[in-house]
Design a protein around this motif. Structure first.
Motif, PDB file in Angstrom:
ATOM      1  N   CYS A 224      -4.592  42.253 -41.898  1.00 22.20           N
ATOM      2  CA  CYS A 224      -4.354  40.870 -42.288  1.00 22.20           C
ATOM      3  C   CYS A 224      -3.224  40.874 -43.309  1.00 22.20           C
ATOM      4  O   CYS A 224      -3.278  41.592 -44.291  1.00 22.20           O
ATOM      5  CB  CYS A 224      -5.625  40.295 -42.894  1.00 22.20           C
ATOM      6  N   CYS A 227      -4.932  39.216 -46.799  1.00 20.81           N
ATOM      7  CA  CYS A 227      -5.952  39.838 -47.643  1.00 20.81           C
ATOM      8  C   CYS A 227      -5.956  41.334 -47.355  1.00 20.81           C
ATOM      9  O   CYS A 227      -5.073  41.849 -46.699  1.00 20.81           O
ATOM     10  CB  CYS A 227      -7.322  39.213 -47.407  1.00 20.81           C
ATOM     11  N   CYS A 385      -8.534  37.046 -38.859  1.00 21.32           N
ATOM     12  CA  CYS A 385      -9.110  37.932 -39.872  1.00 21.32           C
ATOM     13  C   CYS A 385     -10.548  37.510 -40.192  1.00 21.32           C
ATOM     14  O   CYS A 385     -10.793  36.353 -40.498  1.00 21.32           O
ATOM     15  CB  CYS A 385      -8.248  37.877 -41.131  1.00 21.32           C
ATOM     16  N   LYS A 387     -12.210  38.073 -42.748  1.00 25.35           N
ATOM     17  CA  LYS A 387     -12.421  37.757 -44.162  1.00 25.35           C
ATOM     18  C   LYS A 387     -11.822  36.409 -44.531  1.00 25.35           C
ATOM     19  O   LYS A 387     -12.408  35.652 -45.295  1.00 25.35           O
ATOM     20  CB  LYS A 387     -11.780  38.833 -45.040  1.00 25.35           C
ATOM     21  N   CYS A 388     -10.589  36.129 -44.010  1.00 25.93           N
ATOM     22  CA  CYS A 388      -9.930  34.913 -44.485  1.00 25.93           C
ATOM     23  C   CYS A 388      -9.466  33.981 -43.377  1.00 25.93           C
ATOM     24  O   CYS A 388      -8.948  32.903 -43.647  1.00 25.93           O
ATOM     25  CB  CYS A 388      -8.777  35.267 -45.419  1.00 25.93           C
TER      26      CYS A 388
HETATM   27 ZN   LIG Z   1      -7.521  38.280 -44.212  1.00 23.16          ZN
END
Ligand SMILES: [Zn+2]
Length: 558
Positions: A224, A227, A385, A387-388
């Motif tokens: 990513c 992040c 991603c 996570k984000c």
């Molecule tokens: Zn990310």
């Protein structure tokens, strides 16, 4: 080194049978020479590059507190039998016998031996922690050696092993090694990513890979840009996909005569279709259901079931539980069913009807039974991603290093125990950490070379400086070159004093990728030389050359 009396040659033509840029250039520039499939000699300049890489690794390892030793390559097979890996390695392990028919292996990896050596020193919790490493040859009978130094059968590796009394200690040792690896890769000027990886045949609980970003890389990775998330294909996950919700309709059997493209035939997007594949997992048949827009990640499947062997079922096995390949579906199947978590979010989708030439439309997860729900998708280009939620970037990488939390797998197999504070016998907790030296060399070549010329960073270049005399017939020029050569000894200069055409000299110095080139040419009339470094060319007075080089080497110029 004076080129006029040294082992030096370059090839004019590209090398046949070297499919990678680095393989071609390293052979062409006289760094390595192929001896057999996946076996190379490091010629003097190649060996200098390798040793420069080795020096950086050794310095950083010693700084971390690890201690160097040297293990043999010729290892009695019983060490691998004890850990159960003699069979696991299979054909990858080079095996041989001595004159009394006793079996040996050429070590493919050294966990067993390090564990055995540690046993000599560890009696109680007071004897730990410590970390041992070696820089030595490994042997693997690769099915397809290729890409020059990247997939070979004999290779030099730095492998280290940490020994701790508990998980907490291991976490510390692991972090020290991870930091050390970052230092090594940065000093070597490698463009790399650390990705989470599968533990594979090594066993253990956590594994991360240091991947050199390279378009000939054998591993697919994604990261990513926003992040810290980065991963390889085997373990990667992605941000939950949105499936448009619809009110459930009634399932309907429809004829789908033998067709190539179900999605086209039904005029439905792939995410409205669920495909069902049958797997033989440790001799049990399982149906695995995922959205047709994805492929199945067999590593995730294997982990989910803690399985050893996993393969797609044969045609006969499929026909023993359903109609035929291509029409299997989860409804009314008599074998355990694993569905991907996304199946729960899909509505009114299509599945196989377990009847030749039929599918069922308007199916929802409520309409059939299943035994497991898990993420079993292989992530793909375009995924977001986890996570984000930003779009992941896909790239290829060459694995140049890996770090593993092995835990107690080898200490239990080999009986490496210690007495804890309460006089209880406990297995030692281990970590293992590898770096492939020639792979770093090849990756640096891949990342930095042009199509025609190598380009080494200063820290690994076989010579930091090349002194090129344009006209070797001019005694005065030769004399100045000689003085400069002696004066610049600390930069390990290469003096091209060959009686060759100047074009050949320039071509050779470009090809072998010496970072700094000093040209003694027409400017010498005013006591000046030309210094080329990266894309800059400067005209420098002779008496200021040393100072100028010091600035370059100490990174103060740009
Ligand atoms: Zn990310």
């Amino acid at each position: 080194m004076r080129l006029s009396n040294s082992y030096f040659f370059t090839l004019r033509e590209d090398v046949k049978n070297e499919e990678s840029k680095s393989g071609n250039l390293l052979v062409k520039a006289g760094y390595i020479s192929k001896i057999g499939s996946g076996i190379y000699t490091f010629l003097p300049m190649g060996y200098k590059v390798l040793r420069n890489i080795e020096n950086v690794i050794r310095e950083e390892m010693n700084k971390s507190g690890a201690e160097e030793l040297l293990m043999p390559s010729l290892i009695p097979i019983e060490y691998y039998e004890k850990s159960g890996r003699a069979d696991k390695f299979g054909g990858t392990m080079f095996k041989l016998q001595d004159r009394y028919d006793r079996p040996y292996a050429l070590g493919p990896t050294h966990e067993e031996l390090f564990t055995t050596v540690a046993k000599k020193c560890i009696k109680s919790y007071k004897d730990m922690p410590f970390n041992l490493y070696q820089i030595a040859n490994k042997y693997r009978d690769e099915l397809r050696p290729r890409f020059g130094l990247i997939r070979v059968r004999e290779f030099i590796m730095k492998d280290a092993y940490s020994f701790d009394k508990d998980e907490e200690g291991l976490a510390k040792s692991y972090q020290i090694m991870k930091d050390t690896y970052h230092n090594i890769m940065k000093r070597l000027g490698l463009e790399y990513r650390v990705v989470e990886a599968d533990c594979g045949t090594m066993g253990g609980t956590l594994s991360e890979e240091f991947q050199a970003i390279c378009n000939i890389g054998e591993d697919i990775l994604f990261y990513c840009p926003f992040c810290s998330y980065s991963t390889n294909l085997e373990v990667g996950t992605s941000y939950p996909h949105d499936y448009a919700f619809e009110e459930p309709k009634s399932p309907e059997l429809i004829a789908t005569p033998t067709i190539d493209d179900l999605s086209k035939f039904l005029k439905l997007p792939l995410e409205k279709i669920a495909k069902t594949l049958v797997y033989n997992i440790d001799d049990v048949l399982y149906a695995v259901v995922i959205p047709s827009s994805y492929e199945i990640n067999e590593t995730k499947l294997q982990k989910l079931l803690k399985a050893t062997n996993i393969s797609l079922a044969t045609k006969e096995e499929v026909e023993s539980i359903s109609s035929t390949v291509g029409f299997v579906g989860p409804k009314d199947l008599s074998i355990p069913i694993i569905i991907d978590e996304d199946i729960l979010k899909m509505s009114n989708f299509v599945i196989g009807a377990n009847q030749k030439d039929y599918h069922i439309i308007n199916i929802n997860a409520l309409d059939f039974n299943y035994d497991y729900v898990a993420d079993i998708k292989l992530i793909k280009e375009g995924d977001l991603c986890p996570k984000c939620g930003k779009k992941l970037i896909f790239t290829k990488g060459i694995e140049v290093g890996n770090i593993f939390k092995l835990g107690t797998k080898y200490s239990e197999a080999i009986g490496l125990n210690y007495m804890d504070e309460q006089n209880q016998l406990k297995p030692v907790v281990m970590g293992c950490y590898g770096i492939g030296l020639a792979r770093i060399m090849a990756s640096l070549a891949e990342q930095r070379a042009t199509l025609n010329n190598l380009n080494w960073p200063l820290v690994v270049a076989p010579f930091k400086v090349a002194i090129i005399v344009v006209n070797t017939k001019d005694e005065e020029c030769l004399h100045i070159a000689e003085d400069l050569y002696n004066d610049l000894k600390e930069f390990d200069p290469l003096l091209d004093d060959r009686n060759e055409r100047v074009g050949i000299k320039f071509n050779d110095m470009e090809l072998i990728g010496i970072p700094i080139k000093i040209v003694i040419g027409k400017n010498i009339l005013s006591n000046k030389v030309e210094i080329k470094y990266q894309d800059e060319t400067a005209i420098i007075p002779l008496n200021a050359v040393k100072e100028y080089l010091e600035k370059i080497v100490n990174n103060q110029l740009l």
